[in-house]
Motif scaffolding. Sequence first.
Motif, PDB file in Angstrom:
ATOM      1  N   TYR A 241       0.882  -1.157   0.000  1.00  0.00           N
ATOM      2  CA  TYR A 241       0.000   0.000   0.000  1.00  0.00           C
ATOM      3  C   TYR A 241       0.926   1.214   0.000  1.00  0.00           C
ATOM      4  CZ  TYR A 241      -3.267  -3.476   1.956  1.00  0.00           C
ATOM      5  OH  TYR A 241      -4.038  -4.593   2.182  1.00  0.00           O
ATOM      6  N   ILE A 242       0.593   2.234  -0.795  1.00  0.00           N
ATOM      7  CA  ILE A 242       1.456   3.410  -0.906  1.00  0.00           C
ATOM      8  C   ILE A 242       0.735   4.633  -0.359  1.00  0.00           C
ATOM      9  CG2 ILE A 242       2.864   4.804  -2.457  1.00  0.00           C
ATOM     10  CD1 ILE A 242       3.665   1.883  -2.510  1.00  0.00           C
ATOM     11  N   ALA A 243       1.426   5.418   0.457  1.00  0.00           N
ATOM     12  CA  ALA A 243       0.915   6.709   0.919  1.00  0.00           C
ATOM     13  C   ALA A 243       1.951   7.775   0.574  1.00  0.00           C
ATOM     14  CB  ALA A 243       0.663   6.689   2.423  1.00  0.00           C
ATOM     15  N   VAL A 244       1.491   8.894   0.034  1.00  0.00           N
ATOM     16  CA  VAL A 244       2.414   9.950  -0.378  1.00  0.00           C
ATOM     17  C   VAL A 244       1.895  11.295   0.073  1.00  0.00           C
ATOM     18  CG1 VAL A 244       3.125   8.615  -2.398  1.00  0.00           C
ATOM     19  CG2 VAL A 244       1.331  10.343  -2.644  1.00  0.00           C
ATOM     20  N   HIS A 245       2.804  12.252   0.171  1.00  0.00           N
ATOM     21  CA  HIS A 245       2.440  13.629   0.517  1.00  0.00           C
ATOM     22  C   HIS A 245       3.080  14.590  -0.460  1.00  0.00           C
ATOM     23  CE1 HIS A 245       3.015  17.344   3.243  1.00  0.00           C
ATOM     24  NE2 HIS A 245       1.752  17.329   2.843  1.00  0.00           N
ATOM     25  N   SER A 246       2.289  15.543  -0.958  1.00  0.00           N
ATOM     26  CA  SER A 246       2.803  16.660  -1.734  1.00  0.00           C
ATOM     27  C   SER A 246       3.619  16.189  -2.942  1.00  0.00           C
ATOM     28  CB  SER A 246       3.619  17.568  -0.806  1.00  0.00           C
ATOM     29  OG  SER A 246       3.936  18.785  -1.417  1.00  0.00           O
ATOM     30  N   ALA A 247       4.916  16.536  -2.999  1.00  0.00           N
ATOM     31  CA  ALA A 247       5.746  16.139  -4.140  1.00  0.00           C
ATOM     32  C   ALA A 247       6.005  14.638  -4.180  1.00  0.00           C
ATOM     33  CB  ALA A 247       7.073  16.890  -4.124  1.00  0.00           C
ATOM     34  N   GLY A 248       5.696  13.922  -3.111  1.00  0.00           N
ATOM     35  CA  GLY A 248       5.743  12.466  -3.152  1.00  0.00           C
ATOM     36  C   GLY A 248       4.761  11.921  -4.178  1.00  0.00           C
ATOM     37  N   ASN A 249       3.697  12.709  -4.454  1.00  0.00           N
ATOM     38  CA  ASN A 249       2.740  12.363  -5.493  1.00  0.00           C
ATOM     39  C   ASN A 249       3.416  12.357  -6.866  1.00  0.00           C
ATOM     40  OD1 ASN A 249      -0.477  13.896  -6.452  1.00  0.00           O
ATOM     41  ND2 ASN A 249       0.430  11.944  -7.010  1.00  0.00           N
ATOM     42  N   LEU A 250       4.276  13.350  -7.117  1.00  0.00           N
ATOM     43  CA  LEU A 250       5.048  13.355  -8.357  1.00  0.00           C
ATOM     44  C   LEU A 250       5.959  12.129  -8.439  1.00  0.00           C
ATOM     45  CD1 LEU A 250       6.232  17.056  -8.894  1.00  0.00           C
ATOM     46  CD2 LEU A 250       4.757  15.722 -10.410  1.00  0.00           C
ATOM     47  N   GLN A 251       6.579  11.782  -7.315  1.00  0.00           N
ATOM     48  CA  GLN A 251       7.506  10.647  -7.310  1.00  0.00           C
ATOM     49  C   GLN A 251       6.812   9.341  -7.685  1.00  0.00           C
ATOM     50  OE1 GLN A 251      10.578  10.238  -7.359  1.00  0.00           O
ATOM     51  NE2 GLN A 251      11.696  11.756  -6.163  1.00  0.00           N
ATOM     52  N   ILE A 252       5.684   9.037  -7.049  1.00  0.00           N
ATOM     53  CA  ILE A 252       5.049   7.749  -7.344  1.00  0.00           C
ATOM     54  C   ILE A 252       4.392   7.770  -8.723  1.00  0.00           C
ATOM     55  CG2 ILE A 252       2.849   8.303  -6.196  1.00  0.00           C
ATOM     56  CD1 ILE A 252       4.657   4.860  -6.351  1.00  0.00           C
TER      57      ILE A 252
ATOM     58  N   TRP B 289      -3.015   0.024  -3.881  1.00  0.00           N
ATOM     59  CA  TRP B 289      -3.528   1.338  -4.229  1.00  0.00           C
ATOM     60  C   TRP B 289      -2.604   2.407  -3.669  1.00  0.00           C
ATOM     61  CZ3 TRP B 289      -4.152   2.534   0.813  1.00  0.00           C
ATOM     62  CH2 TRP B 289      -4.820   1.651   1.665  1.00  0.00           C
ATOM     63  N   VAL B 290      -2.893   3.676  -4.018  1.00  0.00           N
ATOM     64  CA  VAL B 290      -2.062   4.807  -3.591  1.00  0.00           C
ATOM     65  C   VAL B 290      -2.945   5.845  -2.905  1.00  0.00           C
ATOM     66  CG1 VAL B 290      -0.486   6.635  -4.327  1.00  0.00           C
ATOM     67  CG2 VAL B 290      -0.506   4.445  -5.559  1.00  0.00           C
ATOM     68  N   ASP B 291      -2.620   6.194  -1.667  1.00  0.00           N
ATOM     69  CA  ASP B 291      -3.283   7.273  -0.933  1.00  0.00           C
ATOM     70  C   ASP B 291      -2.448   8.543  -1.080  1.00  0.00           C
ATOM     71  OD1 ASP B 291      -5.430   5.801  -0.052  1.00  0.00           O
ATOM     72  OD2 ASP B 291      -4.827   5.756   2.058  1.00  0.00           O
ATOM     73  N   VAL B 292      -3.099   9.658  -1.426  1.00  0.00           N
ATOM     74  CA  VAL B 292      -2.380  10.901  -1.701  1.00  0.00           C
ATOM     75  C   VAL B 292      -2.902  12.027  -0.817  1.00  0.00           C
ATOM     76  CG1 VAL B 292      -1.716  12.572  -3.460  1.00  0.00           C
ATOM     77  CG2 VAL B 292      -2.079  10.171  -4.099  1.00  0.00           C
ATOM     78  N   ALA B 293      -2.040  12.563   0.028  1.00  0.00           N
ATOM     79  CA  ALA B 293      -2.366  13.728   0.848  1.00  0.00           C
ATOM     80  C   ALA B 293      -1.787  14.971   0.188  1.00  0.00           C
ATOM     81  CB  ALA B 293      -1.789  13.577   2.257  1.00  0.00           C
ATOM     82  N   ALA B 294      -2.640  15.956  -0.114  1.00  0.00           N
ATOM     83  CA  ALA B 294      -2.178  17.236  -0.660  1.00  0.00           C
ATOM     84  C   ALA B 294      -1.271  17.026  -1.862  1.00  0.00           C
ATOM     85  CB  ALA B 294      -1.463  18.043   0.423  1.00  0.00           C
ATOM     86  N   GLY B 295      -1.743  16.278  -2.831  1.00  0.00           N
ATOM     87  CA  GLY B 295      -0.920  15.901  -3.975  1.00  0.00           C
ATOM     88  C   GLY B 295      -0.453  17.078  -4.811  1.00  0.00           C
ATOM     89  N   ALA B 296       0.812  17.048  -5.184  1.00  0.00           N
ATOM     90  CA  ALA B 296       1.402  18.114  -5.998  1.00  0.00           C
ATOM     91  C   ALA B 296       1.693  17.653  -7.420  1.00  0.00           C
ATOM     92  CB  ALA B 296       2.682  18.630  -5.343  1.00  0.00           C
ATOM     93  N   ALA B 297       0.982  16.636  -7.889  1.00  0.00           N
ATOM     94  CA  ALA B 297       1.222  16.152  -9.250  1.00  0.00           C
ATOM     95  C   ALA B 297       0.873  17.195 -10.302  1.00  0.00           C
ATOM     96  CB  ALA B 297       0.434  14.872  -9.506  1.00  0.00           C
ATOM     97  N   GLY B 298       0.020  18.163  -9.949  1.00  0.00           N
ATOM     98  CA  GLY B 298      -0.322  19.233 -10.874  1.00  0.00           C
ATOM     99  C   GLY B 298       0.498  20.486 -10.669  1.00  0.00           C
ATOM    100  N   GLY B 299       1.493  20.412  -9.776  1.00  0.00           N
ATOM    101  CA  GLY B 299       2.356  21.557  -9.521  1.00  0.00           C
ATOM    102  C   GLY B 299       1.716  22.594  -8.621  1.00  0.00           C
ATOM    103  N   SER B 300       2.440  23.661  -8.381  1.00  0.00           N
ATOM    104  CA  SER B 300       1.963  24.741  -7.508  1.00  0.00           C
ATOM    105  C   SER B 300       2.330  26.095  -8.083  1.00  0.00           C
ATOM    106  CB  SER B 300       2.562  24.605  -6.103  1.00  0.00           C
ATOM    107  OG  SER B 300       2.240  25.736  -5.309  1.00  0.00           O
TER     108      SER B 300
END
Length: 284
Positions: free
Chosen positions: A83-94, A134-145
């Motif tokens: 199970y994957i959990a990511v935060h912010s730019a960790g969303n870009l990483q996964i 699955w992947v849980d995403v907190a405050a995902g930054a995959a769309g940039g800021s």
Amino acid sequence: MAIGVALMAGAAFATNYSLWINGRTGGGVAGNYADFTYWGPAGTAAGVNKKAVNWDGYSHVSDKNYLVRNALDCFCTGTNWCYIAVHSAGNLQIGYTLAMYGGTSRYKKNATPGSDGSCANSDGTTQTGWNIKWVDVAAGAAGGSELANAGDWALSEPLVSDLKTGTARAMYDHNNTRSKIFYLWAGAKGTLYSGVLPGQDDEAVAYHSAGGISGSGGGSYCNPSDWFCNDLTLGTAAAEGGAAKWSNHTVVFRDDAEAYNHYTNGNWQGTVGLVRTDMVNYAK
């Protein structure tokens, strides 16, 4: 009977892991999967067999992505699942990892990492991609800021150039999740940068990013109580106004009460706290 015993013996070696991938400003020691410095107290429950996938939160995503691949190879191959959990730019990483490498051949590993975070081959066989639930995403930054666009963050950081909205959205095919579902938590307790970030935001990323809205640029999306902005919808449905979400991205939490900001505060806070609860309840 012998076949049944053999199957039971094989099943006994199957293990599930919970991998946590940090965002900007750094994690713990790279390769040390027990170092949860970025998140909060290491003793806090955060899913079955939790592991911290640490990278520096400073370099280009592509330059440090091998650390994420090392972790996935170690814990998410063979009979093991993650199970994957990511935060912010960790969303870009996964997202980058799955899109760019999720279709490649991976050696099955023994889940016993060395000091550099890599693991030895288990039996010399390979598989395609990784075993991810699955992947849980907190405050995902995959769309940039827009904070990266406007220079509100240190421009000397390579990661900040990656976090520009145009760059982040063009970095990889965000629709290519290898059929893995990304569950998104979007915070809205943002006040400091309300003039820079469009729509609702958590002081670092706006809803267009945290909510997985597709397209080449960020738009303005809000809670239903805001009449002057298109709503970020829950689930996989397009946002109000018709903008689609990336494939396999679903919004499970929209911060209608504007109660959650971007920051962990060294204690699993912000939307990370909500994701942690989800991991405790379902990553088993």
